[in-house]
Design an enzyme around this catalytic site. Structure first.
Site, short mmCIF file in Angstrom:
data_model
loop_
_atom_site.label_atom_id
_atom_site.label_comp_id
_atom_site.label_asym_id
_atom_site.label_seq_id
_atom_site.Cartn_x
_atom_site.Cartn_y
_atom_site.Cartn_z
N TYR A 53 29.91 24.72 41.30
CA TYR A 53 29.24 24.08 40.16
C TYR A 53 27.79 23.78 40.49
CZ TYR A 53 33.81 23.17 37.94
OH TYR A 53 35.04 23.27 37.35
N LEU A 236 37.95 21.00 24.54
CA LEU A 236 37.09 21.17 23.37
C LEU A 236 36.53 22.59 23.26
CD1 LEU A 236 35.17 17.76 23.44
CD2 LEU A 236 37.04 18.44 21.93
N PHE A 238 34.56 24.51 25.03
CA PHE A 238 33.11 24.60 25.22
C PHE A 238 32.35 24.12 23.98
CE2 PHE A 238 32.08 27.56 29.01
CZ PHE A 238 33.02 26.91 29.79
N GLY A 239 32.88 23.12 23.31
CA GLY A 239 32.20 22.53 22.16
C GLY A 239 32.54 23.14 20.83
N THR A 240 33.24 24.27 20.82
CA THR A 240 33.53 24.92 19.54
C THR A 240 34.56 24.13 18.74
OG1 THR A 240 35.26 26.33 20.51
CG2 THR A 240 32.99 27.20 20.47
N LEU A 241 35.34 23.25 19.42
CA LEU A 241 36.32 22.43 18.70
C LEU A 241 35.77 21.03 18.38
CD1 LEU A 241 39.59 23.44 20.58
CD2 LEU A 241 39.02 23.93 18.19
N THR A 242 34.45 20.86 18.51
CA THR A 242 33.83 19.61 18.07
C THR A 242 33.29 19.74 16.64
OG1 THR A 242 31.58 20.18 18.81
CG2 THR A 242 33.07 19.16 20.42
N GLY A 243 33.20 20.97 16.15
CA GLY A 243 32.67 21.21 14.82
C GLY A 243 31.17 21.39 14.77
N LYS A 244 30.49 21.22 15.90
CA LYS A 244 29.03 21.25 15.84
C LYS A 244 28.45 22.64 15.57
CE LYS A 244 28.19 21.50 20.89
NZ LYS A 244 27.57 20.75 22.02
#
Length: 352
Positions: A53, A236, A238-244
């Site tokens: 990382y 989430l 990579f953020g796609t399931l936050t709706g943004k």
């Protein structure tokens, strides 16, 4: 949050874990320290990192995340005793020659990686040391099919276990685990450990999200019967399931800042597939139909699953951290869970 035991061990962790792969790339060190502080203040004492990382990985940032965490621990006397610290040894190179020379993951590689992680983390022991991805060839990180013609394994699982056992015996590692594993891999690590009196894996860290539930296709039974806990990552997607990204997608110039819009490498992987984005939009719409935020639906799905021991959340801001932790209070109704399963019947696992 009541701590839960991992596997058959006495290692107890919080059911939410702070993932740190954004530290050192999207998140500067002072902000990372603030996020770590807030997580502990709110009761999250399980911290996960890895030698490779931050992500996306690069030669210039390799090891930066562990260094940031090590500096945080050193600046806060007594903090090391309050947290459970997990890290990972990288598997075979996968195009990252800066991780190690050669293409494999020998016993010497495992020891060298652990020693380097301990130095960066500024600690004497890692509570949970995991193999980041299998040494043998498996369909991981978006791969779908196992292909025996691509097998290049050089270090048998028994030798890997022996190397990890030596680290445990030396007091450098308390418990061991896997990541991105298959049913075969989990079973073989357990079988060999029991047969030869070696340390038993306590967990496997695999992707688990509404758009990627491959774990439910057999690995869930394997882990349940063998008493191996799931650490669910990327809940989430990579953020796609936050709706943004629902309004703009991930390619538009005005797309919200996030790893999917910032890094081409991320766009071209599983979470950025057109079908994965379409499925994410449908789950996000389902959330809104039930007066939930997309984040609440996606996280509550993982938080409350019997399959999941701890859910790994990754954030770039304090606001995101608070939002993710607040979702712990959300309970999904049987109706909503049935609707999620119905969507899976339609879309299956587009981000597998």
């Amino acid at each position: 949050m009541n701590p839960v035991a991992l596997g058959e061990s006495d290692l107890r962790v919080t059911p939410i874990c702070l993932g740190t792969m954004t530290f050192g790339e999207q998140v500067a060190e002072p902000d990372a320290h603030a996020i770590l502080d807030r997580a502990v203040e709110r009761g999250v004492t399980f911290i996960d990192t890895a030698e490779m990382y931050p992500v996306p990985p690069s030669a210039g940032t390799y090891g930066a995340t562990e260094t940031i965490i090590g500096n945080w621990l050193t600046a806060r006397p007594g903090m090391r005793q309050r947290i459970v610290l997990a890290s990972k040894v990288a598997g075979p190179s996968r195009g990252m020659p800066w991780v190690r020379e050669g293409k494999g993951m020998t016993a010497a590689d495992i020891h060298a990686s652990c020693n380097a992680s301990l130095k960066r983390l500024q600690t004497d022991v890692i509570d949970l040391y995991q193999i980041h991805w299998p040494e043998r060839h498996v369909p991981a990180f978006g791969g779908i099919y196992y292909d025996p013609t691509k097998e290049t394994t050089e270090t048998p699982i028994r030798e890997q276990l022996d190397a990890l056992a030596a680290l445990v015996k030396a007091g450098k590692v308390r418990h061991i685990g896997l990541s991105n594993e298959t049913p075969y891999g989990v079973h073989e690590f357990v079988r060999l450990a029991e047969q030869h009196g070696l340390p038993r894996i306590v967990s496997t860290q695999n992707p688990y999200a509404l758009t990627s539930r491959v774990y439910d296709n057999g690995l869930d039974e394997t882990c349940h019967r063998l008493h191996v806990s799931l650490l669910a990552y990327s809940p989430l997607a990579f953020g796609t399931l936050t709706g943004k990204y629902d309004a703009t997608g991930i390619h538009a110039a005005d797309a919200p800042r996030g790893r999917m819009s910032l890094f081409d490498r991320m766009k071209n992987q599983r979470w950025g597939r057109p079908e994965a984005l379409q499925a994410a939009q449908r789950y996000n719409a389902l959330a809104r139909e039930h007066r939930l935020t997309p984040t609440q639906l996606a996280l509550a799905f993982c938080y409350r699953s019997w399959r999941v021991a701890s859910t790994i959340i990754g954030v770039t801001t304090l606001a995101q951290l608070d939002q993710d932790l607040d979702a712990w209070a959300v309970q999904l109704s049987p109706e909503v869970l049935a609707a999620c399963d119905a969507l899976r019947q339609q879309w299956r696992d587009p981000a597998a």
